[in-house]
Design a protein around this motif. Structure first.
Motif, mmCIF file in Angstrom:
data_model
loop_
_atom_site.group_PDB
_atom_site.id
_atom_site.type_symbol
_atom_site.label_atom_id
_atom_site.label_comp_id
_atom_site.label_asym_id
_atom_site.label_seq_id
_atom_site.Cartn_x
_atom_site.Cartn_y
_atom_site.Cartn_z
ATOM 1 N N VAL A 1 0.108 -6.233 4.957
ATOM 2 C CA VAL A 1 0.442 -5.088 4.120
ATOM 3 C C VAL A 1 1.844 -4.548 4.418
ATOM 4 N N VAL B 1 -0.418 -4.268 9.315
ATOM 5 C CA VAL B 1 0.759 -3.594 8.774
ATOM 6 C C VAL B 1 1.987 -4.402 9.172
ATOM 7 N N ALA C 1 -6.739 -4.902 8.221
ATOM 8 C CA ALA C 1 -5.494 -5.424 7.632
ATOM 9 C C ALA C 1 -4.336 -5.229 8.620
ATOM 10 N N ASP D 1 -5.503 -8.915 5.150
ATOM 11 C CA ASP D 1 -4.363 -8.535 4.301
ATOM 12 C C ASP D 1 -3.120 -8.298 5.158
ATOM 13 N N CYS E 1 -5.539 0.930 7.098
ATOM 14 C CA CYS E 1 -5.327 -0.508 7.302
ATOM 15 C C CYS E 1 -6.107 -0.996 8.528
ATOM 16 N N LEU F 1 -8.617 -3.223 -0.052
ATOM 17 C CA LEU F 1 -7.934 -3.342 1.237
ATOM 18 C C LEU F 1 -8.887 -4.140 2.121
ATOM 19 N N LEU G 1 0.853 -1.188 0.000
ATOM 20 C CA LEU G 1 0.000 0.000 0.000
ATOM 21 C C LEU G 1 0.887 1.236 0.000
#
Lengths: 193, 193
Positions: free
Chosen positions: B121, B148, B146, B119, B141, B115, B55
């Motif tokens: 990311v 990070v 999601a 996920d 996020c 997103l 991202l």
């Protein structure tokens, strides 16, 4: 390019107002493997031409141009900026482009340091509709004394005429998918063969 | 990353107001071979982590992210958009970020389709100063559910504190060049060792 046409059919969406959304793989989420295949296709189309710079415009053109540059010997990629930022000093080529998507005029700027007389430029962009953005980039190249060797477009909306107008003016426009017609009612898309 | 530090010293310019111009190779003209080396460095740093999406935020992050994705198995790259466009439908995550460069607040938007919960990311950007843009991406996020997994930055202005704050919060921030101090008077740049 069969692969791109198939992706447009599978993942593209036709919206009222001549809008074709391909943000699943082209201009919001990016399929970099597809971009790589697009680069190979343009390298084949433009082979034999001297290309020592790629010029595109922010934002959606940048990712495509940077992946594609590998197929042209890692030439520098320059992206024209759409608005004055305090980080750009005054020494720049500038023009104005009207965006139908954003429904406003915006300045398009390239620093004079990165576009020079004698440059052999390949223009790259994700979309070509009426051709306003591309004509802006061509104008910047002319101002700089650079030569536009070719124009590589992912998706051309053929029915909006910008691509054919550029071809009539003598530009070598290679659009990997040319949409001849599309219907927001039933979602069908027809390509130029 | 020695190569990036050397390029900053050779081609970067220090301007008053804590501005470091690296537009010769990073964010106006793009050296895609350098981007490729940056991708190799991040692939090494983040190896062992599951990363299935990159991202970034328009515009300067896009080219870097798209070249770098090759080093992470061609995962999809998603770029957050900085303004509402009529091509984005309503179903989106959104936050607001203040830009010191542009001296204004702007909305940052990612479509909910690109997103997702689950996920993993990797965030990529060209610059990290106070960290406002990154915190916006992190917020998006979190909204999406999601994770990070890491943050890859080309140039961190260490003296502005955003990077260290993110590290204190537990994020794995890998900046390839951290500028500890710079002097617009004589143009000197010192890096964190």
């Amino acid at each position: 390019m069969k692969e791109l046409e198939e992706r447009i059919v599978q993942q593209g969406t036709v919206k009222p107002g001549n809008v074709l959304k391909v943000d699943a793989f082209l201009n919001h989420q990016c399929d970099v493997e597809l971009f790589d295949h697009m680069g190979a296709a343009w390298a084949e189309h433009f082979k034999g031409k001297t290309i020592d710079k790629i010029l595109t415009i922010e934002a959606s053109g940048i990712g495509i141009a940077c992946v594609v540059a590998r197929h042209f010997g890692n030439v520098p990629v320059v992206f024209a900026k759409k608005a004055q930022s305090i980080n750009l000093d005054g020494d720049q080529y500038t023009t104005t482009v009207y965006s139908f998507t954003k429904q406003k005029e915006f300045p398009v700027i390239v620093s004079k340091r990165y576009l020079n007389e004698g440059d052999h430029v390949l223009l790259i962009d994700d979309f070509l509709a009426n051709g306003k953005a591309l004509k802006g980039l061509i104008e910047l190249c002319h101002e700089a004394g650079a030569t536009v060797e070719g124009i590589g477009i992912a998706v051309e909306k053929g029915f909006q005429g910008g691509g054919d107008q550029l071809r009539e003016e003598g530009y070598d426009v290679d659009s990997l998918a040319i949409v001849e017609s599309m219907d927001p009612e039933n979602g069908t898309i027809e390509f130029r063969s």
